[in-house]
Design a protein around this motif. Structure first.
Motif, PDB file in Angstrom:
ATOM      1  N   UNK A   1      -3.886  20.617  -7.390  1.00 35.60           N
ATOM      2  CA  UNK A   1      -4.144  19.600  -8.415  1.00 35.60           C
ATOM      3  C   UNK A   1      -4.265  18.198  -7.820  1.00 35.60           C
ATOM      4  N   UNK A   2      -5.430  17.945  -7.214  1.00 30.24           N
ATOM      5  CA  UNK A   2      -5.610  16.694  -6.468  1.00 30.24           C
ATOM      6  C   UNK A   2      -5.609  15.456  -7.357  1.00 30.24           C
ATOM      7  N   UNK A   3      -5.977  15.647  -8.616  1.00 36.40           N
ATOM      8  CA  UNK A   3      -5.926  14.500  -9.538  1.00 36.40           C
ATOM      9  C   UNK A   3      -4.482  14.016  -9.657  1.00 36.40           C
ATOM     10  N   UNK A   4      -3.572  14.970  -9.819  1.00 38.33           N
ATOM     11  CA  UNK A   4      -2.160  14.610  -9.927  1.00 38.33           C
ATOM     12  C   UNK A   4      -1.652  14.006  -8.621  1.00 38.33           C
ATOM     13  N   UNK A   5      -2.121  14.584  -7.526  1.00 37.25           N
ATOM     14  CA  UNK A   5      -1.686  14.070  -6.227  1.00 37.25           C
ATOM     15  C   UNK A   5      -2.123  12.617  -6.026  1.00 37.25           C
ATOM     16  N   UNK A   6      -3.363  12.317  -6.393  1.00 35.70           N
ATOM     17  CA  UNK A   6      -3.830  10.934  -6.234  1.00 35.70           C
ATOM     18  C   UNK A   6      -3.037   9.985  -7.128  1.00 35.70           C
ATOM     19  N   UNK A   7      -2.691  10.486  -8.286  1.00 37.70           N
ATOM     20  CA  UNK A   7      -1.884   9.703  -9.236  1.00 37.70           C
ATOM     21  C   UNK A   7      -0.521   9.361  -8.600  1.00 37.70           C
ATOM     22  N   UNK A   8       0.098  10.353  -7.972  1.00 38.08           N
ATOM     23  CA  UNK A   8       1.373  10.152  -7.279  1.00 38.08           C
ATOM     24  C   UNK A   8       1.199   9.154  -6.130  1.00 38.08           C
ATOM     25  N   UNK A   9       0.142   9.361  -5.353  1.00 38.04           N
ATOM     26  CA  UNK A   9      -0.090   8.532  -4.169  1.00 38.04           C
ATOM     27  C   UNK A   9      -0.237   7.060  -4.561  1.00 38.04           C
ATOM     28  N   UNK A  10      -1.023   6.823  -5.598  1.00 34.57           N
ATOM     29  CA  UNK A  10      -1.216   5.442  -6.073  1.00 34.57           C
ATOM     30  C   UNK A  10       0.106   4.833  -6.509  1.00 34.57           C
ATOM     31  N   UNK A  11       0.893   5.632  -7.215  1.00 39.03           N
ATOM     32  CA  UNK A  11       2.180   5.126  -7.709  1.00 39.03           C
ATOM     33  C   UNK A  11       3.111   4.763  -6.553  1.00 39.03           C
ATOM     34  N   UNK A  12       3.174   5.650  -5.563  1.00 38.87           N
ATOM     35  CA  UNK A  12       4.056   5.399  -4.414  1.00 38.87           C
ATOM     36  C   UNK A  12       3.599   4.171  -3.637  1.00 38.87           C
ATOM     37  N   UNK A  13       2.270   4.033  -3.488  1.00 33.48           N
ATOM     38  CA  UNK A  13       1.745   2.867  -2.764  1.00 33.48           C
ATOM     39  C   UNK A  13       2.117   1.563  -3.457  1.00 33.48           C
ATOM     40  N   UNK A  14       2.264   1.610  -4.763  1.00 37.27           N
ATOM     41  CA  UNK A  14       2.581   0.406  -5.526  1.00 37.27           C
ATOM     42  C   UNK A  14       4.051   0.014  -5.486  1.00 37.27           C
ATOM     43  N   UNK A  15       4.899   0.889  -4.968  1.00 44.81           N
ATOM     44  CA  UNK A  15       6.336   0.606  -4.986  1.00 44.81           C
ATOM     45  C   UNK A  15       6.726  -0.414  -3.913  1.00 44.81           C
ATOM     46  N   UNK A  16       7.529  -1.388  -4.300  1.00 49.16           N
ATOM     47  CA  UNK A  16       8.086  -2.355  -3.355  1.00 49.16           C
ATOM     48  C   UNK A  16       9.597  -2.353  -3.500  1.00 49.16           C
ATOM     49  N   UNK A  17      10.296  -2.589  -2.406  1.00 54.90           N
ATOM     50  CA  UNK A  17      11.760  -2.504  -2.446  1.00 54.90           C
ATOM     51  C   UNK A  17      12.451  -3.814  -2.085  1.00 54.90           C
TER      52      UNK A  17
END
Lengths: 296, 296
Positions: free
Chosen positions: B10-26
């Motif tokens: 399910x690459x659509x879901x994977x890209x969704x996850x990837x985008x979300x993780x890339x947006x995270x700042x700590x």
């Protein structure tokens, strides 16, 4: 200092915490008994239990039963213990003694010590989330504060600045470092109790003022004791900060300057406490004076 | 295996996850930017994102939007990343390569790697507790399951059994070890989504059956790939288990035996899924087959 040592300490609350911690078990099978042993070795090494006692004392200052926040208080001590275990590791401060006994990695090996710390942190969250009474939204708010206090904006971030020397330096940088490394978890010991009992902004503000100043006071005295304390009283080698070339209140202001700062911080904390609990909070007052005058 | 490799994912879901993780700042200041860099270095190293994709696919199997559980899914990937960083440390598995790149401690030093792991774990909890929508009692239940899945009764306990060799041995011991070390977090990727969407016992049971079997399947294939995979495909040195003298499905049953077990486990997982989602759950089916047939 304002008062001479051996000021009172809320020992009733401390015994209550101690009993609770002794009753905690983490392993559910023989295979993880060795991990539990390492976790309990570090958890039950004694100490004044300042953070959980602070939590119980805060509940009483709010007119609640001390044992209404035992799970939260226990969790905070688990987290504090995890941070000590990881800080002591060879790759970090490389300390071999803690409270007069070999540190966790010396006693159990480095791999087990890393996992004991990781396990204590996980079990701390599990403890609050399964055992702490309260409205779900209040418990959520308290756990969120605890996560924030121990994350990159709190304890772990402060420890990073300490090992990486990445802070801005100077008195401001020193205060910021310690607010993160030590202050946030001490602060959380007060703030999370307010949250779990349904208190919100702006009422929580004066308690936060008090608890964060208490964190600063704790660290100033810690830095002083690292220079003036004896190994026997501290349960570890003194002079560690200097050997590691650490930026401390003593290295920044000298011993006399640090003592003056401690005195000012104690006054400030007592003033903030008077605003937070105008009817008086004898146990929180005791803890404040104890932190200012402790010898170990 | 049931299917040849290169089954759908399910690459659509994977890209969704990837985008979300890339947006995270700590980090919230310059002083902790280096810690954030180490955390993001490991977090954004690619990979199939099986756990968070599983979480999103579970939401869809329940008839909900995939992005209704993005914070939870992201938190699970943060936790997975933390476990990899700590597992790779010199005192643990001492691995120098991960996903084709130097491991965190090789790139940033051991002290920073320990703190990057600690920080990811804290930020994972902060992320769910502050960003995950849902009824407070549902979010609490999900976070409690996540803490349990990563504590002494789950991931950390399993890792301890692995490094200490304290398990009972044999096929049962092997299964138990991996249910804790790998299975519980994979299981939590499904169960926590059910919980956060208000599902409770006994409805959650079939999903748990499915997800825990998926964890077992994942580990059997992992053990097989450690023997049959190439360094280029795996992004790390193969044969690590044998060098560490680890008890694996291949050391216990031989390669052919392990392959048969994987096949049986795939069938069992698909059967459990059919019971959990009788109307079909195409993305969860894809993930199951992908896990069974992956090459890296």
């Amino acid at each position: 200092m304002l008062a001479e040592p051996a000021v009172g300490y809320p020992d009733v609350l401390r015994r209550c915490v101690e009993r609770y911690l002794e009753g905690l078990r983490f392993a559910r099978d023989e295979a993880t008994a060795g991990l539990e042993e390492a976790m309990r070795y570090s958890l039950l090494a004694g100490g004044k239990r300042i953070r959980p006692v602070l939590a119980l004392a805060t509940a009483r200052a709010l007119g609640r039963e001390a044992d209404s926040v035992l799970a939260l208080a226990g969790a905070i001590e688990l987290i504090h213990t995890y941070s000590l275990i990881h800080d002591d590791l060879p790759a970090m401060d490389d300390d071999e003694l803690r409270r007069g006994r070999p540190t966790c990695h010396v006693a159990f090996g480095e791999d087990v010590a890393i996992l004991a710390g990781d396990g204590l942190y996980a079990e701390a969250f599990r403890l609050i989330l399964t055992e702490q009474p309260g409205e779900p939204s209040d418990v959520l708010a308290a756990v969120a504060e605890l996560a924030a206090a121990t994350g990159v904006g709190g304890m772990v971030g402060g420890q990073y600045i300490d090992v990486a020397g990445s802070g801005p330096g100077g008195a401001e940088g020193l205060r910021h470092l310690h607010e993160m490394k030590t202050g946030r978890l001490i602060g959380a010991s007060v703030e999370c109790v307010c949250l779990v009992h349904g208190m919100r902004e702006p009422q929580i503000g004066p308690f936060r003022e008090f608890s964060r100043e208490l964190g600063v006071l704790f660290q100033i005295v810690d830095d002083i004791l690292d220079v003036t304390g004896t190994g026997a009283a501290l349960g570890k080698a003194p002079g560690t900060d200097e050997r590691h070339g650490k930026h401390t209140y003593v290295s920044e202001f000298g011993l006399a300057g640090a003592r003056e700062l401690a005195l000012a911080s104690q006054r400030k904390a007592r003033g903030a406490l008077a605003l937070a609990a105008p009817a008086g909070a004898p146990e929180l007052e005791q803890i404040t004076d104890f932190i200012a005058t402790r010898r170990s």
